[in-house]
Design an enzyme around this catalytic site. Structure first.
Site, short mmCIF file in Angstrom:
data_model
loop_
_atom_site.label_atom_id
_atom_site.label_comp_id
_atom_site.label_asym_id
_atom_site.label_seq_id
_atom_site.Cartn_x
_atom_site.Cartn_y
_atom_site.Cartn_z
N GLN A 195 39.42 -38.85 88.92
CA GLN A 195 39.32 -39.44 90.25
C GLN A 195 39.34 -40.94 89.94
OE1 GLN A 195 39.17 -41.30 93.03
NE2 GLN A 195 36.98 -41.55 92.65
N THR A 237 38.61 -47.55 80.53
CA THR A 237 39.04 -48.54 81.51
C THR A 237 38.30 -49.87 81.41
OG1 THR A 237 38.89 -49.05 83.88
CG2 THR A 237 37.47 -47.31 83.10
N GLU A 239 37.19 -51.33 83.82
CA GLU A 239 36.09 -51.30 84.79
C GLU A 239 34.74 -51.18 84.09
OE1 GLU A 239 35.75 -51.12 88.49
OE2 GLU A 239 37.50 -52.35 88.09
N TYR A 261 32.59 -44.89 89.75
CA TYR A 261 33.77 -44.64 88.90
C TYR A 261 33.52 -45.19 87.50
CZ TYR A 261 38.37 -45.46 86.80
OH TYR A 261 39.43 -45.50 85.92
N LYS A 265 33.10 -43.22 83.88
CA LYS A 265 33.99 -43.49 82.75
C LYS A 265 33.20 -44.02 81.54
CE LYS A 265 38.36 -42.64 84.02
NZ LYS A 265 39.38 -41.96 83.23
N ARG A 296 53.06 -46.48 91.17
CA ARG A 296 51.62 -46.64 91.33
C ARG A 296 51.18 -45.99 92.65
NH1 ARG A 296 46.51 -47.17 89.37
NH2 ARG A 296 45.83 -49.34 89.17
P1 NAP Z 1 46.35 -41.55 88.99
O1 NAP Z 1 47.75 -41.94 89.33
O2 NAP Z 1 45.32 -41.58 90.05
O3 NAP Z 1 46.41 -40.07 88.38
C1 NAP Z 1 45.26 -39.29 88.20
C2 NAP Z 1 45.67 -37.89 87.82
O4 NAP Z 1 44.49 -37.09 87.64
C3 NAP Z 1 46.52 -37.17 88.89
O5 NAP Z 1 47.50 -36.41 88.23
C4 NAP Z 1 45.51 -36.25 89.55
O6 NAP Z 1 46.07 -35.11 90.13
C5 NAP Z 1 44.68 -35.85 88.32
N1 NAP Z 1 43.40 -35.25 88.66
C6 NAP Z 1 42.45 -35.74 89.50
N2 NAP Z 1 41.41 -34.89 89.55
C7 NAP Z 1 41.71 -33.83 88.74
C8 NAP Z 1 41.04 -32.64 88.39
N3 NAP Z 1 39.84 -32.33 88.88
N4 NAP Z 1 41.64 -31.79 87.53
C9 NAP Z 1 42.86 -32.07 87.05
N5 NAP Z 1 43.56 -33.18 87.35
C10 NAP Z 1 42.98 -34.06 88.19
O7 NAP Z 1 45.80 -42.41 87.78
P2 NAP Z 1 46.60 -43.30 86.72
O8 NAP Z 1 46.74 -44.67 87.25
O9 NAP Z 1 47.77 -42.55 86.24
O10 NAP Z 1 45.51 -43.40 85.57
C11 NAP Z 1 45.44 -42.44 84.53
C12 NAP Z 1 44.07 -42.48 83.89
O11 NAP Z 1 43.83 -43.79 83.35
C13 NAP Z 1 42.91 -42.22 84.82
O12 NAP Z 1 41.94 -41.52 84.09
C14 NAP Z 1 42.40 -43.59 85.20
O13 NAP Z 1 41.04 -43.53 85.54
C15 NAP Z 1 42.64 -44.33 83.90
N6 NAP Z 1 42.91 -45.77 84.00
C16 NAP Z 1 43.89 -46.23 84.82
C17 NAP Z 1 44.17 -47.58 84.86
C18 NAP Z 1 45.25 -48.13 85.72
O14 NAP Z 1 45.26 -49.35 85.96
N7 NAP Z 1 46.19 -47.32 86.19
C19 NAP Z 1 43.44 -48.47 84.04
C20 NAP Z 1 42.47 -47.95 83.21
C21 NAP Z 1 42.21 -46.60 83.17
P3 NAP Z 1 46.54 -35.10 91.70
O15 NAP Z 1 47.94 -35.63 91.68
O16 NAP Z 1 46.44 -33.66 92.04
O17 NAP Z 1 45.61 -35.98 92.44
O1 G4F Z 2 43.90 -51.99 92.91
P1 G4F Z 2 42.47 -51.70 92.90
O2 G4F Z 2 41.97 -50.65 93.79
O3 G4F Z 2 42.10 -51.43 91.36
P2 G4F Z 2 40.72 -51.46 90.55
O4 G4F Z 2 39.55 -51.26 91.44
O5 G4F Z 2 40.73 -52.66 89.71
O6 G4F Z 2 40.85 -50.14 89.67
C1 G4F Z 2 42.05 -49.82 88.99
O7 G4F Z 2 42.05 -50.40 87.72
C2 G4F Z 2 41.01 -49.92 86.84
C3 G4F Z 2 41.15 -50.69 85.53
O8 G4F Z 2 40.45 -51.88 85.61
C4 G4F Z 2 41.18 -48.43 86.65
F1 G4F Z 2 40.23 -47.97 85.82
C5 G4F Z 2 41.09 -47.74 87.99
O9 G4F Z 2 41.32 -46.34 87.79
C6 G4F Z 2 42.15 -48.30 88.91
O10 G4F Z 2 43.42 -47.95 88.41
O11 G4F Z 2 41.65 -53.03 93.22
C7 G4F Z 2 41.87 -54.24 92.54
C8 G4F Z 2 41.12 -55.37 93.22
C9 G4F Z 2 39.67 -55.06 93.53
O12 G4F Z 2 38.88 -56.15 93.19
C10 G4F Z 2 39.63 -54.86 95.02
O13 G4F Z 2 38.40 -55.21 95.64
O14 G4F Z 2 41.73 -55.61 94.48
C11 G4F Z 2 40.73 -55.80 95.43
N1 G4F Z 2 41.29 -55.51 96.75
C12 G4F Z 2 41.41 -56.41 97.77
N2 G4F Z 2 41.90 -55.81 98.84
C13 G4F Z 2 41.74 -54.33 97.19
C14 G4F Z 2 42.14 -54.52 98.51
N3 G4F Z 2 41.86 -53.15 96.57
C15 G4F Z 2 42.39 -52.12 97.27
N4 G4F Z 2 42.57 -50.94 96.66
N5 G4F Z 2 42.78 -52.26 98.58
C16 G4F Z 2 42.67 -53.45 99.25
O15 G4F Z 2 43.00 -53.54 100.42
#
Ligand code: NAP
Ligand code: G4F
Length: 437
Positions: A195, A237, A239, A261, A265, A296
């Site tokens: 999540q 992450t 975070e 979250y 993590k 994304r």
């Molecule tokens: P995402 O697009 O939200 O993908 C999350 C995936 O997890 C989706 O395939 C989702 O399936 C699956 N999932 C959620 N709950 C599940 C469950 N209970 N059982 C099995 N699968 C489940 O995330 P992402 O951006 O690719 O990120 C990948 C990983 O990296 C995550 O763990 C995230 O927390 C971490 N991360 C991401 C970032 C970033 O900036 N993108 C940075 C640091 C860490 P559904 O399609 O069914 O929802």
């Molecule tokens: O895009 P965000 O929702 O990403 P956030 O919270 O940084 O988390 C993402 O990156 C993490 C790695 O650092 C991952 F672990 C996590 O799974 C995810 O992929 O928000 C980025 C920033 C925040 O500070 C938020 O408060 O953007 C700010 N923001 C401002 N307006 C907003 C908005 N975020 C969202 N989602 N929507 C807005 O309207």
């Protein structure tokens, strides 16, 4: 030259292989095949392994040999013709016939016969990582969870859906995790499922903890009991740094999580470290800073902005409502980042790595650039709406990727820049809406 030297040691097992290899001046390992293409021997410096391999197929044996007996490939050859065909630094292994004649080269990826299991295959990173591993010759198993409206749109976008072995799995159900491991027999597991939306974690903390923490424990337990030599990647992450103690943040910076979250993590991070230390599992945390792309999720701020720009530009909308414009993030390109996940599992030792660009920008910067790309001024369209503020915010993230640069040769200076990323996402969303007119 090959013929003379290789014949000598193939036919005479008492011969020191190292001498023969020295004579060839470059080969560290060669596979020997019979006329029918079957593997009959493997030559390494100082050893010959022919027993038990005679007559078996090259492909079936190689993974056994590579995994169990040694892990050794050469980086370059001096053969001018071959070098022309092989990009520099690609691992390859010469294959010779039983006469000792060089009959070709096998790429390392073709030979390893590796299976990878990716949880979260329907997500952004799951799709890019699958694409990356397929190109490396892996057999990819992708785990997805049952939903009423299942979509493989990202895999379809990358045109790889048909190449992936899809397995149903819910991270919160231990038996489904165990079953996925059993089906896939992976040498590497990439645990990307989560999540992953910070905002949602404030409203659904228990769900978030269940999936992200208990789910991680389920995968690690399944590996411990059923497949302890499987390598494990944990999607950690930036975070974790939350209310940051240091600028920029590196692997030694203390954590201060600011959301359910991040807390979920954090526990998953320590589970990964603990299984490494307690049970010797090759488990790594990739502490990845934000990474974005044209696939994304729409709820994250970057995609929300680029989709908003496209909607305004094409006349579908007139305003874009955002929360905290002053938050700063270290944004990179997801496709560049998945490579680092793989590199961590190929590294000699299991360790944790920060992956980041080392540069930071505000949400406002992102919006300004994205609107600019469409010839618009963000100030005319962006409205601040407090409903998008978070109860506790992470104000500033900027990573120090020096360790990854030094140890993994993953260099953010050679990757997609912030400006290129914004452009790519805006162009993609404009195209999507224009095509959908
Ligand atoms: P995402 O697009 O939200 O993908 C999350 C995936 O997890 C989706 O395939 C989702 O399936 C699956 N999932 C959620 N709950 C599940 C469950 N209970 N059982 C099995 N699968 C489940 O995330 P992402 O951006 O690719 O990120 C990948 C990983 O990296 C995550 O763990 C995230 O927390 C971490 N991360 C991401 C970032 C970033 O900036 N993108 C940075 C640091 C860490 P559904 O399609 O069914 O929802
Ligand atoms: O895009 P965000 O929702 O990403 P956030 O919270 O940084 O988390 C993402 O990156 C993490 C790695 O650092 C991952 F672990 C996590 O799974 C995810 O992929 O928000 C980025 C920033 C925040 O500070 C938020 O408060 O953007 C700010 N923001 C401002 N307006 C907003 C908005 N975020 C969202 N989602 N929507 C807005 O309207």
């Amino acid at each position: 030259m090959y013929k003379e030297n290789l014949n000598k040691f193939i036919l005479n097992q008492d011969q020191k292989i190292s001498e023969a290899l020295q004579a060839t001046n470059m080969l560290g390992i060669a596979f020997v095949t019979a006329d029918n293409g079957k593997l009959i021997g493997v030559i390494t410096d100082g050893d010959i392994r022919r027993a038990g391999l005679r007559g078996r197929s090259l492909d079936s044996e190689v993974s056994h040999i590579m995994n169990k007996d040694f892990f050794y490939a050469i980086d370059e050859t001096e053969d001018a013709d071959i070098l022309k065909k092989i990009p520099k630094r690609v691992h390859c292994i010469p294959v010779v016939d039983c006469e000792g004649l060089l009959i070709g080269y096998k790429f390392f990826s073709e030979l390893t016969g590796k299976n990878a299991l990716i949880t979260g295959i329907t997500g952004q990173d799951g799709a890019y990582l699958a694409e990356f591993l397929l190109a490396k010759g892996y057999t990819v198993y992708g785990a997805y969870r049952r939903t009423s409206n299942l979509t493989f749109s990202r895999l379809e976008y990358l045109e790889i859906k048909d190449k992936i072995n899809l397995i149903p799995l819910d991270l919160t159900d231990p038996w489904s995790v165990y079953n996925a491991l059993k089906i896939s027999s992976p040498s590497e597991v990439y645990n990307l499922a989560a999540q992953s939306f910070v905002q949602t974690s404030f409203n659904q903390p228990q769900l978030t903890l269940n999936i992200n923490t208990i789910g991680t424990a389920n995968v690690l337990e399944a590996i411990r009991y059923s497949s302890p030599s499987t390598k494990y990647y944990q999607a950690s992450t930036s975070e974790l740094y939350g209310k940051v103690h240091e600028i920029p943040q590196n692997e030694k910076t203390p954590f201060y999580p600011r959301s359910p979250y991040a807390i979920s993590k954090l526990a998953a991070y320590w589970l990964t470290v603990n299984y490494r230390e307690a049970y010797g599992i090759f488990a790594c945390n990739g502490i990845l800073f934000n990474h974005e792309s044209p696939i994304r999720g729409y709820e994250f701020v970057t995609r929300k902005i680029t989709q908003g720009v496209a909607a305004i530009k094409t006349g579908r909308d007139t305003e874009l409502h955002l929360g905290n414009l002053d938050a700063k993030r270290d944004w990179g390109y997801a496709k560049d980042y998945v490579e680092s996940m793989w590199l961590m599992l190929q590294h000699g030792e299991p360790e944790d790595f920060v992956i980041a660009t080392g540069k930071t920008h505000t949400v406002r910067d992102f919006a300004e650039k994205a609107f600019e790309k469409a010839g618009l001024d963000y100030r005319e369209y962006v409205k601040v709406d407090e409903k998008f503020y978070r109860p506790t915010e992470v104000d500033l993230l900027i990573g120090d990727p020096s360790k990854a640069k030094n140890k993994l040769e993953w260099n953010p200076d050679q990757k997609t820049t912030f400006a290129e990323l914004v452009d790519m996402m805006v162009v993609n969303d404009l195209k999507l809406l224009e095509n959908n007119a």
